[in-house]
Design a protein around this motif. Structure first.
Motif, short mmCIF file in Angstrom:
data_model
loop_
_atom_site.label_atom_id
_atom_site.label_comp_id
_atom_site.label_asym_id
_atom_site.label_seq_id
_atom_site.Cartn_x
_atom_site.Cartn_y
_atom_site.Cartn_z
N VAL A 144 -122.29 111.00 -41.14
CA VAL A 144 -121.55 109.81 -40.70
C VAL A 144 -122.03 108.61 -41.50
O VAL A 144 -123.19 108.22 -41.38
N LEU A 198 -118.32 95.64 -27.87
CA LEU A 198 -117.10 95.00 -27.38
C LEU A 198 -116.62 95.59 -26.06
O LEU A 198 -116.33 94.89 -25.11
N TYR A 219 -117.98 98.48 -31.59
CA TYR A 219 -116.84 98.49 -30.68
C TYR A 219 -117.20 99.08 -29.33
O TYR A 219 -116.96 98.46 -28.29
N TYR A 220 -117.80 100.27 -29.34
CA TYR A 220 -117.99 100.96 -28.06
C TYR A 220 -119.18 100.43 -27.26
O TYR A 220 -119.11 100.36 -26.04
N SER A 270 -122.99 104.93 -42.74
CA SER A 270 -123.50 103.83 -41.91
C SER A 270 -122.42 102.85 -41.51
O SER A 270 -122.44 102.31 -40.41
N PHE A 271 -121.42 102.64 -42.39
CA PHE A 271 -120.41 101.65 -42.01
C PHE A 271 -119.52 102.15 -40.89
O PHE A 271 -119.12 101.38 -40.01
N VAL A 272 -119.24 103.45 -40.88
CA VAL A 272 -118.44 103.99 -39.77
C VAL A 272 -119.24 103.91 -38.47
O VAL A 272 -118.74 103.44 -37.44
N ILE A 323 -121.08 93.84 -41.21
CA ILE A 323 -120.30 94.13 -40.02
C ILE A 323 -120.81 93.33 -38.82
O ILE A 323 -120.04 92.80 -38.03
N ILE A 328 -119.36 100.33 -37.15
CA ILE A 328 -118.13 99.89 -36.51
C ILE A 328 -117.99 100.51 -35.13
O ILE A 328 -117.64 99.85 -34.15
N LEU A 329 -118.29 101.81 -35.04
CA LEU A 329 -118.16 102.49 -33.75
C LEU A 329 -119.13 101.90 -32.73
O LEU A 329 -118.76 101.62 -31.59
#
Lengths: 344, 309
Positions: free
Chosen positions: B141, B156, B152-153, B143-145, B251, B148-149
């Motif tokens: 995976v 946010l 968000y999870y 690092s940028f994905v 990010i 972001i996950l």
């Protein structure tokens, strides 16, 4: 006792010759003899994880390179009125795949709201310009794979060539070449890539491929050199030299086949790292630029709408993760399969 | 040892010199000057600005001035933030980056050791498989994905952690996690492979025969011996963290060097790109040198000699 033994009379008639054809034949080889390649393949097949990864990769390649022959959608065709449509597969009622979205608490049929007819459906939805996401992902995966494979090929050629030369020549040449590798590998890979990508025409595949290939070959060179050093003192090489074989021919005919396992294993780890760096560069905006797409740009585009349309980032991200996983797992499996010490 | 050190330091400077030279000329190849609104400026104004950045001189002179400046700790002026020295820019942004990098390294290595050790001790069980899956995911995976996950999870949607910014420890948690994934995975894989070997060695058999507890064996005998070669991982891990920090800081809007680097790339702020490049290379070179020295000290079997290998 000894006296008794003498009393035993052994006559030739006591023995009976065995039938030569009957009984176990110790000379017979039970299993068919396997070449090294067949043996590796056999061991790889028995490793379920690696074999699954192999199948997954084959499928991914088929879809990425041949998918457009079946799925006729232009990845660059924009349809502004159908922008940001969620995935819709006809006949599937599952939320998330039925073209409905949860908008401020209400379940909205986005396709109807956009005025799309009954026959309009995008399997993985559309992006912010109304482009078919599935077509774009297939296209993006193809670009990502092309970049990674070409970069790996260049990387491999430079690395193996450099490694063999350095190990074979030895002495001063080797010392100098090792210093070159030492210096190159103490520069962060990323920094070189960023410089290359910015310096040579911000866009396009060539600069990314060059950037990845230039920085990646040092590990390969190190491994091949170490192996060459071991091999070059062995008798079969000595024999070839005594017979007057030229150095390039020895390298090609005798060294390369013996280096193949090291090279193949290292390649299996170079490819995912190339995929990663391509996605990384495209993500920060110095890689592939539109209308071309790669997994990195798709993720970067999808991220902008992630809060409301998470599928736009999830799908390309999942493809990227599966690719990385499959290559890494297959690489691990290959390493075990090529290692004759791991008996399974 | 002394000869070795001198030699290594010589190579360190050689490397940095090459990096600085290549970077300088690559940047000279590129179009663009610090003149952003070129059309509106008169010729004298343009000349004044070019003179301010030293761009009025011939390229070879600029090169010598630049290299000379590095020895004085100067990396030129930023194009983007007029008048600001690149060295000051890097200095003021070093804190957050170092903190994040350090935290990620600590978290990643500790969790990685635990995962790797579990994998090795419970080899070929479900625990091993789980540890392997976790560590391979950490590699697969990007690092940028992950960033972001996480944002968000865990930021946010649940509101557990601040989404972005840099105003205290709570703000460091998510970026640290995103950065820690890769060192965690690398460490876990490394420790597992190494410990599997160590656990089958004779002295472990002896420890078992002596009746030591399982924990005692793992902690005192197996783990300690596996940790020594881990020192060699520090260089690659640091390089991976630099890569990760560029996107993760971006990010999470962390005012660090990585974020600055990405910004500079996107606006063609060449002096800053050059400065950060040289800074990153210097950092990695120093870490690699330290690694070798430390390794020589803690593992007496390794002799540091002056003749290369």
């Amino acid at each position: 006792m000894a006296d008794n033994l003498k009393d035993i009379e052994i006559k030739p008639g006591d023995f009976e010759p065995l039938d030569k054809t009957a009984g176990p034949d110790n000379e017979r080889i039970a299993a068919p003899s396997l070449t090294f390649g067949q043996d590796v393949w056999r061991r790889l097949k028995s490793n379920k994880t690696a074999f699954t990864s192999f199948i997954v990769l084959v499928l991914m390649f088929l879809i990425a390179f041949g998918g457009q022959a079946v799925y006729h959608h232009d990845p660059n065709a924009q349809e502004p009125k159908y922008a940001n449509l969620p995935p819709k597969i006809p006949g599937v009622g599952l939320h998330g795949l039925n073209g409905h979205l949860n908008q401020s608490g209400k379940d909205v049929d986005v396709y109807a709201a956009a005025g799309a007819g009954k026959d309009v459906h995008y399997i993985l939805g559309t992006d912010y310009l109304g482009r078919d996401l599935l077509a774009r992902i297939m296209y993006g995966t193809r670009i990502s794979l092309e970049i990674a494979l070409i970069a790996t090929l260049i990387d491999l050629t430079i690395g193996v060539g450099f490694g063999i030369l350095s190990g074979w020549k030895g002495g001063r040449v080797d010392l100098f070449m090792q210093r070159v590798i030492e210096i190159l590998s103490s520069i962060p890979q990323l920094v070189v890539m960023v410089l290359m990508a910015t310096a040579f025409t911000k866009t396009g595949m060539a600069s990314i491929i060059a950037a990845i290939a230039i920085t990646g070959w040092t590990t390969m060179a190190r491994l091949t050199r170490a192996q060459t050093l071991q091999l070059k003192n062995q008798d079969f090489i000595l024999a070839a030299r005594t017979l007057g074989e030229s150095a390039p021919k020895i390298a090609w005919k005798h060294l390369l086949p013996n280096l193949s396992s090291v090279i193949i294993i290292q390649t299996m780890f170079t490819i995912p790292s190339a995929i990663f760096f391509e996605a990384f560069l495209s993500y920060i905006g110095i890689g592939i630029s539109s209308p071309q797409a790669s997994l990195g740009t798709l993720i970067s585009d999808g991220q902008k709408n992630f809060q409301f349309l998470p599928y736009q980032m999830w799908y390309p991200a999942i493809v990227l993760i599966i690719l990385m996983l499959a290559f890494n797992l297959l690489g691990d499996g290959m390493r075990d399969a090529f290692d004759p010490k791991s008996k399974r | 040892m002394r000869k070795y050190l001198l030699k290594r330091i010589f190579y360190l400077f050689l490397t940095l010199f090459i990096v600085a030279t290549v970077t300088f000329f690559l940047m000279k190849l590129m179009p663009g000057t610090p003149l952003q609104n070129e059309a509106k400026l008169t010729a004298t104004e343009k000349a004044a600005i070019l003179a301010q950045y030293g761009l009025d001189k011939p390229v070879w002179l600029q090169y010598f001035i630049y290299i000379g400046g590095i020895f004085k700790g100067s990396l030129g002026l930023s194009f983007q933030f007029s008048d600001q020295a690149v060295s000051y820019l890097i200095g003021s942004r070093m804190g957050p980056s170092m903190q994040l990098g350090g935290q990620a390294l600590v978290v990643g290595i500790i969790l990685g050791i635990i995962l790797g050790a579990i994998g090795a001790i419970r080899k070929d069980t479900w625990a091993d498989r789980l540890a392997t899956i976790l560590s391979i995911l950490g590699i697969a995976v990007p690092s940028f994905v992950l960033a972001i996950l996480l944002q968000y999870y865990l930021g946010l949607k649940t509101g557990w952690f601040p989404v972005a910014g840099w105003e205290g420890f709570a703000y460091t948690i998510l970026p640290t996690l995103a950065l820690a994934a890769s060192p965690l995975a690398e460490t876990a894989r490394f420790i597992r492979t190494d410990m599997v070997d160590v656990l089958s060695s004779d002295y472990i058999e002896l420890a078992k025969a002596k009746g030591l507890s399982k924990f005692g064996i793992v902690y005192h005998h197996a783990l300690r011996n596996s940790l020594i070669p881990m020192v060699t991982l520090i260089g690659p891990l640091a390089a991976a963290l630099m890569t990760g920090s560029m996107v993760v800081e971006n990010i999470f809007s962390v005012p660090g060097i990585g974020e600055q680097f990405v910004k500079s790339i996107l606006v063609n702020d060449y002096p800053t790109i050059m400065g950060v490049t040289i800074f990153y290379s210097a950092l990695l070179c120093l870490l690699l040198l330290l690694t070798d020295i430390v390794y020589g000290i803690i593992d007496p079997r390794i002799r540091l000699s002056g003749n290369g290998d």
